[in-house]
Design an enzyme around this catalytic site. Structure first.
Site, PDB file in Angstrom:
ATOM      1  N   LYS A 191     -22.101 -26.224  -6.019  1.00 11.65           N
ATOM      2  CA  LYS A 191     -21.997 -25.992  -7.457  1.00 11.65           C
ATOM      3  C   LYS A 191     -23.115 -26.715  -8.192  1.00 11.65           C
ATOM      4  CE  LYS A 191     -18.676 -26.395 -11.283  1.00 11.65           C
ATOM      5  NZ  LYS A 191     -17.308 -26.824 -11.654  1.00 11.65           N
ATOM      6  N   VAL A 233     -22.656 -21.191  -8.719  1.00 13.23           N
ATOM      7  CA  VAL A 233     -22.100 -21.673  -7.460  1.00 13.23           C
ATOM      8  C   VAL A 233     -22.725 -20.849  -6.347  1.00 13.23           C
ATOM      9  CG1 VAL A 233     -20.024 -22.087  -6.103  1.00 13.23           C
ATOM     10  CG2 VAL A 233     -19.939 -22.297  -8.590  1.00 13.23           C
ATOM     11  N   ASP A 258      -6.512 -28.452 -16.952  1.00 12.10           N
ATOM     12  CA  ASP A 258      -7.210 -27.166 -17.087  1.00 12.10           C
ATOM     13  C   ASP A 258      -6.775 -26.225 -15.973  1.00 12.10           C
ATOM     14  OD1 ASP A 258      -8.854 -25.216 -18.118  1.00 12.10           O
ATOM     15  OD2 ASP A 258     -10.677 -25.990 -17.174  1.00 12.10           O
TER      16      ASP A 258
END
Length: 772
Positions: free
Chosen positions: A498, A468, A609
């Site tokens: 990213k 990133v 997540d």
């Protein structure tokens, strides 16, 4: 013979000595009282006593005039001593202010209770010089030692039956004053605004302070030094004091009843986050302001990748988003023709709504990312530009869930991106501009990444799929719309870029699914690449996903930059200093997290997540949820019911136990709720609850299961401390509802936000009420 001579001369020597001693004492007393030192009631000083011979004990015989003078000097000395003592203490009129003068070094230790007048410091009050050093100290300092008593129990039972309007701020802030200890943080939070303001104005009646409408902790003698002309400020002892201007500069710090490097709590109940900005931003400012030199030795010793890294790759990156409205509608028409056999592309173009985005002008992308922007099949709707909505010619199923984040527009975009990835435009080494080959010649030239989002200045993170990078771009201060998309500082916009590359053993189909899922879901949730003319589809706790660009070797996702890092870095910094997050700070972050997850669930997406690395922060403490690569779309715009899924997803310490059961379907929304509970415990404990929620594989998790089965409680939850017993009780009850092993008994995110714990949690983000 010798003895007779001594005896005959002894009376004469004694008279002379007595006379000299009397004169010496009189002079000493005069000198003593003129200087204002000593005590008038203590008699001769040590120095005067030492001047007289120790062997002579004849009493002194002062004259009458000497006695009168001594009495007059004694009275003068007593008055002078009282005046000096008054000036040292800085006491104003007792009827106006009984508060004693306190030096600047002890100012932050002042208690806001009745004990302040006596100069006693309550050990249960947290001040800025007492960080949360350890778990034991945090129990003593941050939460206060509370001893149970029958009086407090009876008072709690009485207060619980009283109407809520008796404590208007109580219901709004903490919700429970029952067992709060005098001098602790919760006592201050429980005070109504009128009570706090009245007590503060009694401490300080300065006209200037009234205009500022602030709560003073300073004594009256300092707040208004000209009040008493008999005790001027210049006569005071100044060894431990500072000027009034310097004291006023510390006013905000002294007002905080709790203060750490990153969090403060104030008497009226509100709090403030002041998180640190990552060093790379400050390094950029220093490098831009530093005069350039022709030569430097620093280049020989650099061990990390700097501004120049991968600059060429970013310079050639082009956006995958359509360059203008015409080309986007043309592509969507082609996709519809291929899928539905409709060859009337021009007719379809006329019936499509505002589905495109002007990349060069940052046009509104709200309709493309909104499921509710699609009318039903039997309706036709025109927008402000003259385009009409879809009709039956598109053969699109009827939308039954308008709130879903994946609608017709998102599905078309997913198909478009998947087709490009599968055809290998980028990964097989073809030219980047091949993506634009289907566009008409009249389409405007696409901007490269460096032109649109600035140049790279370094790497701020690294993950399993790439790095990133941070880019910045100077903008005109008169462009306010651009400032809402990302972090803005000193006329510079900062973007996080990213890099997305397939793993060596990852099939292209899986990579394209992950890429399109992460980008399209994030783009739709954050409202898309737009100028924020409409905020109907934006949420303060969702990271803005702005663009997707490509190079011959990789894809680049352009996102909002959060300069204060992630929650994982915040927790590790606190752990290094042997401290944890304050419970009020953790509560605020928890409430923001739940609101962001609730927003995702309302639009048919579960994150799956949730972990500290995927929770980013702005310096003001606003939390942002990111990384939607493993998100599950459990309900699209054409589905009435939510779909379950199977198989574990996410990081093991945060995964719910039902995910590890083979071939068992589970609700992804309840999985997110379990992960949020783990996140909160990590914030207040500083460590995981367990490594993995599988019976027989983790001893800590086994102990949790055993305690819950035998006793119905878990000691870790019971030993957690909060600022008040009431909040502690509400929080513990909520945690037990979160950590239900049986998902059918687990609380939902919606219900958790309606719990007594969350309703009494003060949050620094204001949310509009949800429609019923």
């Amino acid at each position: 013979m010798a003895s007779s001579n001594v005896d005959s001369s002894e009376p004469r020597i004694s008279r002379e000595s007595s006379l000299k001693r009397s004169l010496s004492i009189s002079k000493s007393l005069k000198g003593l009282f003129k200087s204002g030192g000593g005590n008038a009631n203590t008699g001769p000083t040590t120095a005067a006593a030492a001047a007289a011979p120790s062997s002579i004990s004849t009493p002194e015989v002062p004259t009458l005039a000497t006695k009168d003078k001594q009495d007059r000097l004694k009275n003068l000395a007593a008055n002078k001593e009282k005046e000096l003592q008054t000036s040292r203490r800085g006491v104003a009129s007792p009827s106006l202010s009984p508060t004693r003068h306190v030096s600047l070094s002890n100012l932050a230790k002042l208690s806001l209770t009745s004990r302040a007048g006596t100069g006693q410091v309550d050990p249960n009050v947290i001040h800025e010089t007492s960080p949360l050093a350890s778990d034991e100290e945090s129990t003593d300092l941050a939460f206060g030692k509370r001893q149970s008593s029958s009086n407090r129990s009876s008072s709690f039972s009485n207060e619980e039956q009283e109407p809520n309007n008796k404590y208007p701020l109580l219901e709004k802030l903490m919700g429970d004053l029952d067992e709060m200890v005098c001098g602790s943080i919760d006592t201050q939070l429980s005070k109504s605004p009128d009570t706090v303001e009245a007590s503060s104005l009694r401490r300080s009646r300065s006209t200037q302070r009234k205009r500022l409408n602030s709560f003073s902790l300073r004594p009256r003698a300092l707040s208004n030094p000209g009040q008493n002309p008999n005790h001027p400020v210049e006569n005071r002892e100044r060894s431990n004091t500072s000027s009034i201007d310097l004291l006023m500069s510390h006013e905000s710090e002294s007002r905080a009843i709790y203060k750490s490097d990153q969090f403060s709590v104030y008497p009226d109940g509100h709090h403030a986050h002041h998180l640190k900005v990552v060093p790379i931003v400050h390094d950029l400012e220093q490098s831009l302001n530093k005069p350039k030199s022709s030569f430097s030795f620093s280049g020989f010793f650099k061990t990390h990748r700097t501004i120049a890294d991968d600059g060429e790759n970013l310079a050639t990156a082009l956006s995958l988003l359509p360059a203008n409205r015409f080309s986007f509608h043309k592509r969507l028409s082609q996709i519809i023709d291929e899928e539905n056999g409709n060859h009337n592309a021009d007719e379809e173009l006329e019936h499509n709504g505002n589905n495109g985005v002007d990349s060069d002008s940052d046009a509104d992308y709200d309709n493309q990312s909104s499921g509710n922007s699609n009318p039903s099949d039997d309706e036709s709707e025109s927008d402000e530009d003259g385009y009409k909505g879809p009709n039956k010619s598109a053969n699109v199923p009827k939308i039954v869930n308008e709130k879903s984040v994946i609608g017709a527009n998102e599905l078309k975009l997913i198909n478009q991106l998947t087709e490009k990835i599968d055809n290998g435009f980028c990964l097989k080494g073809s030219k980047s501009d091949a993506v634009s080959s289907n566009e008409p010649s009249s389409a405007p030239r696409k901007q490269h990444l460096c032109e649109k989002y600035g140049k790279s200045i370094g790497i701020i993170g690294q993950g399993a799929y790439g790095v990133v990078k941070l880019c910045y771009k100077f903008i005109d201060p008169d462009e306010p719309d651009l400032k809402d998309n990302t972090y803005f500082h000193d006329n510079k916009l900062f973007y996080a870029v990213k890099e997305l590359k397939p793993r060596p053993d990852e099939p292209p189909k899986k990579f394209s699914t992950r890429l399109t899922s992460e980008f399209v879901i994030g783009l739709s949730l954050s409202g898309g690449n737009k100028s924020r003319r409409s905020s109907a589809r934006t949420h303060p706790n969702i990271l803005n996903v702005i663009d997707l660009m490509q190079t011959p070797n990789a894809f680049y996702e352009v996102m909002e930059f959060c300069p204060s890092g992630d929650l994982y870095s915040l927790i590790t910094r606190s752990s290094k200093s042997d401290s944890v997050l304050h419970p009020l700070e953790a509560d605020c972050f928890m409430k923001q997290l739940l609101h962001g997850i609730q927003y995702m669930h309302a639009h048919g997406v579960a994150h799956c997540d949730i972990k500290p690395e995927n929770l980013l922060f702005l310096p003001t403490g606003v939390l942002k949820i990111c990384d939607f690569g493993t998100s599950s779309v459990f309900q699209t715009a054409w589905e009435k019911k939510a779909h379950f899924q199977t198989g574990p997803a996410g990081s093991e310490p945060y995964v719910a136990p039902e995910e590890f059961i083979p071939k068992q379907q589970y609700d992804p929304r309840l999985v997110d709720c379990w992960s949020c509970g783990i996140i909160y415990c990590v914030m207040v404990l500083g460590h995981y609850l367990w490594k993995i929620a599988i019976k027989g594989k983790d001893s800590v998790y086994d102990a949790f299961l055993e305690d819950m089965e035998k006793h119905g409680q878990y000691y870790v939850f019971d030993e957690m401390k909060h600022v008040s017993p009431g909040m502690n009780r509400y929080r513990t009850a909520a945690l037990y509802h979160i950590f239900q092993v049986d998902p059918n008994k687990r609380i939902t995110v919606d219900s958790l936000l309606k719990s007594s714990w969350m309703k009494r949690t003060k949050c620094c983000v204001t949310y509009p009420p949800r429609p019923v």
